[in-house]
Scaffold this motif. Structure first.
Motif, PDB file in Angstrom:
ATOM      1  N   ARG A   1       0.817  -1.213   0.000  1.00 59.36           N
ATOM      2  CA  ARG A   1       0.000   0.000   0.000  1.00 59.36           C
ATOM      3  C   ARG A   1       0.854   1.269   0.000  1.00 59.36           C
ATOM      4  O   ARG A   1       0.798   2.043  -0.936  1.00 59.36           O
ATOM      5  N   TRP A   2       1.624   1.462   1.057  1.00 59.27           N
ATOM      6  CA  TRP A   2       2.465   2.656   1.125  1.00 59.27           C
ATOM      7  C   TRP A   2       3.706   2.352   1.954  1.00 59.27           C
ATOM      8  O   TRP A   2       3.713   1.454   2.795  1.00 59.27           O
ATOM      9  N   ALA A   3       4.748   3.091   1.681  1.00 59.68           N
ATOM     10  CA  ALA A   3       6.014   2.905   2.397  1.00 59.68           C
ATOM     11  C   ALA A   3       6.750   4.234   2.442  1.00 59.68           C
ATOM     12  O   ALA A   3       6.548   5.108   1.595  1.00 59.68           O
ATOM     13  N   ILE A   4       7.595   4.361   3.435  1.00 59.46           N
ATOM     14  CA  ILE A   4       8.426   5.563   3.598  1.00 59.46           C
ATOM     15  C   ILE A   4       9.864   5.112   3.815  1.00 59.46           C
ATOM     16  O   ILE A   4      10.106   4.098   4.474  1.00 59.46           O
ATOM     17  N   LYS A   5      10.787   5.843   3.261  1.00 58.96           N
ATOM     18  CA  LYS A   5      12.188   5.575   3.571  1.00 58.96           C
ATOM     19  C   LYS A   5      12.923   6.890   3.797  1.00 58.96           C
ATOM     20  O   LYS A   5      12.529   7.948   3.295  1.00 58.96           O
ATOM     21  N   LEU A   6      13.990   6.789   4.565  1.00 54.84           N
ATOM     22  CA  LEU A   6      14.804   7.940   4.935  1.00 54.84           C
ATOM     23  C   LEU A   6      16.260   7.599   4.670  1.00 54.84           C
ATOM     24  O   LEU A   6      16.732   6.527   5.062  1.00 54.84           O
ATOM     25  N   TYR A   7      16.965   8.499   4.004  1.00 50.57           N
ATOM     26  CA  TYR A   7      18.368   8.230   3.714  1.00 50.57           C
ATOM     27  C   TYR A   7      19.098   9.532   3.414  1.00 50.57           C
ATOM     28  O   TYR A   7      18.482  10.604   3.306  1.00 50.57           O
ATOM     29  N   SER A   8      20.410   9.419   3.286  1.00 52.09           N
ATOM     30  CA  SER A   8      21.236  10.559   2.921  1.00 52.09           C
ATOM     31  C   SER A   8      21.555  10.476   1.434  1.00 52.09           C
ATOM     32  O   SER A   8      22.220   9.539   0.991  1.00 52.09           O
ATOM     33  N   LYS A   9      21.099  11.438   0.671  1.00 51.34           N
ATOM     34  CA  LYS A   9      21.373  11.441  -0.765  1.00 51.34           C
ATOM     35  C   LYS A   9      22.866  11.617  -1.022  1.00 51.34           C
ATOM     36  O   LYS A   9      23.413  11.066  -1.990  1.00 51.34           O
ATOM     37  N   TYR A  10      23.535  12.344  -0.152  1.00 52.56           N
ATOM     38  CA  TYR A  10      24.984  12.550  -0.291  1.00 52.56           C
ATOM     39  C   TYR A  10      25.714  11.216  -0.190  1.00 52.56           C
ATOM     40  O   TYR A  10      26.575  10.898  -1.016  1.00 52.56           O
ATOM     41  N   ASN A  11      25.362  10.408   0.813  1.00 48.99           N
ATOM     42  CA  ASN A  11      25.995   9.100   0.965  1.00 48.99           C
ATOM     43  C   ASN A  11      25.662   8.183  -0.198  1.00 48.99           C
ATOM     44  O   ASN A  11      26.505   7.394  -0.652  1.00 48.99           O
ATOM     45  N   GLU A  12      24.436   8.271  -0.686  1.00 49.85           N
ATOM     46  CA  GLU A  12      24.028   7.434  -1.816  1.00 49.85           C
ATOM     47  C   GLU A  12      24.862   7.747  -3.058  1.00 49.85           C
ATOM     48  O   GLU A  12      25.319   6.842  -3.767  1.00 49.85           O
TER      49      GLU A  12
ATOM     50  N   SER B   1       1.019  17.898   0.535  1.00 53.76           N
ATOM     51  CA  SER B   1       0.082  17.629   1.630  1.00 53.76           C
ATOM     52  C   SER B   1      -0.073  16.127   1.863  1.00 53.76           C
ATOM     53  O   SER B   1      -0.196  15.672   3.007  1.00 53.76           O
ATOM     54  N   LEU B   2      -0.055  15.332   0.795  1.00 58.11           N
ATOM     55  CA  LEU B   2      -0.080  13.879   0.951  1.00 58.11           C
ATOM     56  C   LEU B   2       1.161  13.399   1.695  1.00 58.11           C
ATOM     57  O   LEU B   2       1.090  12.572   2.603  1.00 58.11           O
ATOM     58  N   PHE B   3       2.294  13.928   1.282  1.00 60.77           N
ATOM     59  CA  PHE B   3       3.568  13.590   1.928  1.00 60.77           C
ATOM     60  C   PHE B   3       3.500  13.875   3.423  1.00 60.77           C
ATOM     61  O   PHE B   3       3.852  13.033   4.254  1.00 60.77           O
ATOM     62  N   ASN B   4       3.017  15.049   3.780  1.00 57.26           N
ATOM     63  CA  ASN B   4       2.948  15.437   5.192  1.00 57.26           C
ATOM     64  C   ASN B   4       2.033  14.519   5.997  1.00 57.26           C
ATOM     65  O   ASN B   4       2.329  14.172   7.146  1.00 57.26           O
ATOM     66  N   ARG B   5       0.909  14.126   5.418  1.00 55.70           N
ATOM     67  CA  ARG B   5      -0.051  13.295   6.128  1.00 55.70           C
ATOM     68  C   ARG B   5       0.519  11.907   6.422  1.00 55.70           C
ATOM     69  O   ARG B   5       0.255  11.330   7.480  1.00 55.70           O
ATOM     70  N   TYR B   6       1.293  11.374   5.501  1.00 53.85           N
ATOM     71  CA  TYR B   6       1.862  10.036   5.729  1.00 53.85           C
ATOM     72  C   TYR B   6       3.081  10.101   6.637  1.00 53.85           C
ATOM     73  O   TYR B   6       3.298   9.199   7.451  1.00 53.85           O
ATOM     74  N   ILE B   7       3.872  11.154   6.511  1.00 53.74           N
ATOM     75  CA  ILE B   7       5.019  11.309   7.409  1.00 53.74           C
ATOM     76  C   ILE B   7       4.536  11.449   8.853  1.00 53.74           C
ATOM     77  O   ILE B   7       5.185  10.963   9.786  1.00 53.74           O
ATOM     78  N   ALA B   8       3.375  12.071   9.041  1.00 52.71           N
ATOM     79  CA  ALA B   8       2.828  12.241  10.397  1.00 52.71           C
ATOM     80  C   ALA B   8       2.446  10.914  11.026  1.00 52.71           C
ATOM     81  O   ALA B   8       2.211  10.852  12.239  1.00 52.71           O
ATOM     82  N   ARG B   9       2.382   9.839  10.244  1.00 49.95           N
ATOM     83  CA  ARG B   9       2.049   8.520  10.804  1.00 49.95           C
ATOM     84  C   ARG B   9       3.240   7.857  11.485  1.00 49.95           C
ATOM     85  O   ARG B   9       3.096   6.804  12.093  1.00 49.95           O
TER      86      ARG B   9
END
Length: 378
Positions: free
Chosen positions: A191-202, A276-284
């Motif tokens: 359904r949905w997923a979130i990931k967090l990373y450093s673009k610099y390291n990538e 706004s979609l991004f914010n609503r899912y990050i708030a989860r």
């Protein structure tokens, strides 16, 4: 920024023939068949997958164009930053595909499909009706990735934040998963997923699809990524259909739904945009209001004494926690770094200065792109 787009765009075009995949049962009867995708490469060798759906009777023209890939990278050669205007990205992508595969009908010079026209110095090959239709969002979205960058003071803080999120956060999918410096929430969800990373390291690690093209190696793009976090939201077909039903009583999520006022289940009215979609899912993401950031000095410590140092640094009396032999052994090793765990640590105010509220990252305020504007889609 839109980092991935899977969409079905209604536009009449020359049929893209790249063969079929056919399933045949044990009696030799066809069970199903699907059109194979073709690869369309951008000017920087970034590729996007395309195929024709809904073939007409003559098998010369198709009515729907299927696209799947990273339109930002396809058009500008990198995905360090970009635009979250889905309709603009879709139009520019379709136009580039039409140019490369000559999908327009050159037989109708004065008819519906004009081969080539020029606007603002760029070659445009789709007609005005098609251009207006795509820019108005008249196409379905099957999958979309939305990401934004957030700035911290230095790269060490970025790495520490990523580690802290891996340890201290969770969503309804469960605890966060840390894999090679990337934190995932709902990594295997349909359904949905979130990931967090450093673009610099990538970019530093490189690897397939994660390097800058040769033409941009000496650009300021890599340096721009320093001290920045990237949160990325992926919405898949099932979740997009759920949103379409909830807000618009529709079976498919259309690009035209963006920039439309909607009301959620709690009665809150907001403008539906990628942000706004991004914010609503990050708030989860559930997290502690404050997460201790590992000091630069502790990043240099051996792993076996780092836990003892963190206990001492946060005000604990480590004599009461670890065994006597371990205490003196760790005290000797930490003394090489100028740390004496037999003495009280710095005062409480100094501890507090190393605690940074995670909530400030999640305000969804993208980092300024003014310094790299010339490398982005206009």
């Amino acid at each position: 920024m839109i980092d991935w787009l899977t969409a079905v765009i209604p536009v009449r075009h020359r049929y893209i023939n790249n063969g079929h995949i056919i399933s045949v049962d044990r009696f030799g009867e066809e069970e199903w068949h699907t059109h194979k995708r073709n690869t369309c490469r951008g000017s920087f060798e970034s590729a996007i997958q395309i195929c024709s759906n809904d073939i007409t009777e003559c098998h010369q023209f198709a009515q729907n164009l299927f696209i799947d890939g990273n339109p930002t990278k396809f058009l500008q050669g990198h995905n360090v930053a970009g635009t979250d205007d889905v309709c603009l990205l879709a139009f520019l992508t379709v136009n580039a595909i039409f140019q490369q595969f000559e999908l327009y009908d050159i037989a109708y010079q004065d008819g519906e499909y004009t081969p080539v026209r020029f606007a603002h110095g760029h070659t445009i090959v789709v007609n005005e009706f098609t251009e207006r239709s795509i820019k108005n969002g008249n196409f379905s979205i099957k999958k979309i990735d939305i990401n934004y960058m957030f700035e911290l003071e230095n790269q060490n803080d970025v790495d520490a934040y990523i580690d802290a999120c891996a340890e201290k956060t969770r969503t309804r999918h469960g605890r966060a998963l840390n894999s090679k410096g990337t934190v995932y929430w709902g990594k295997h969800s349909r359904r949905w997923a979130i990931k967090l990373y450093s673009k610099y390291n990538e970019l530093l690690r490189g690897g397939k699809g994660h390097t800058l093209p040769q033409e941009l190696i000496n650009s300021p793009l890599l340096d721009y990524c320093r001290a920045k976090l990237r949160f990325e939201l992926r919405l898949m077909k099932t979740e997009l259909r759920k949103l379409a039903l909830a807000f618009f009583d529709a079976e498919e999520f259309k690009a035209s739904f963006f920039n439309t006022p909607v009301t959620d289940d709690e009665g809150n009215t907001f403008n539906l945009t990628p942000e706004s979609l991004f914010n609503r899912y990050i708030a989860r993401i559930d997290m502690n209001a404050q997460v201790p950031i590992t000091g630069r000095k502790s990043l240099q410590l051996p792993t076996k004494v780092r836990g003892t140092y963190e206990l001492w640094r946060t005000g604990h009396n480590v004599r009461d926690i670890i065994s006597r032999p371990t205490f003196y052994r760790h005290r000797k090793e930490l003394a090489q770094f100028g740390i004496d765990i037999s003495l009280p640590p710095a005062n409480a105010d100094e501890h507090k200065s190393e605690v940074v509220p995670l909530v400030r990252i999640l305000e969804a305020r993208p980092a300024s792109t003014s310094e790299i504007q010339e490398y982005l889609i206009n």
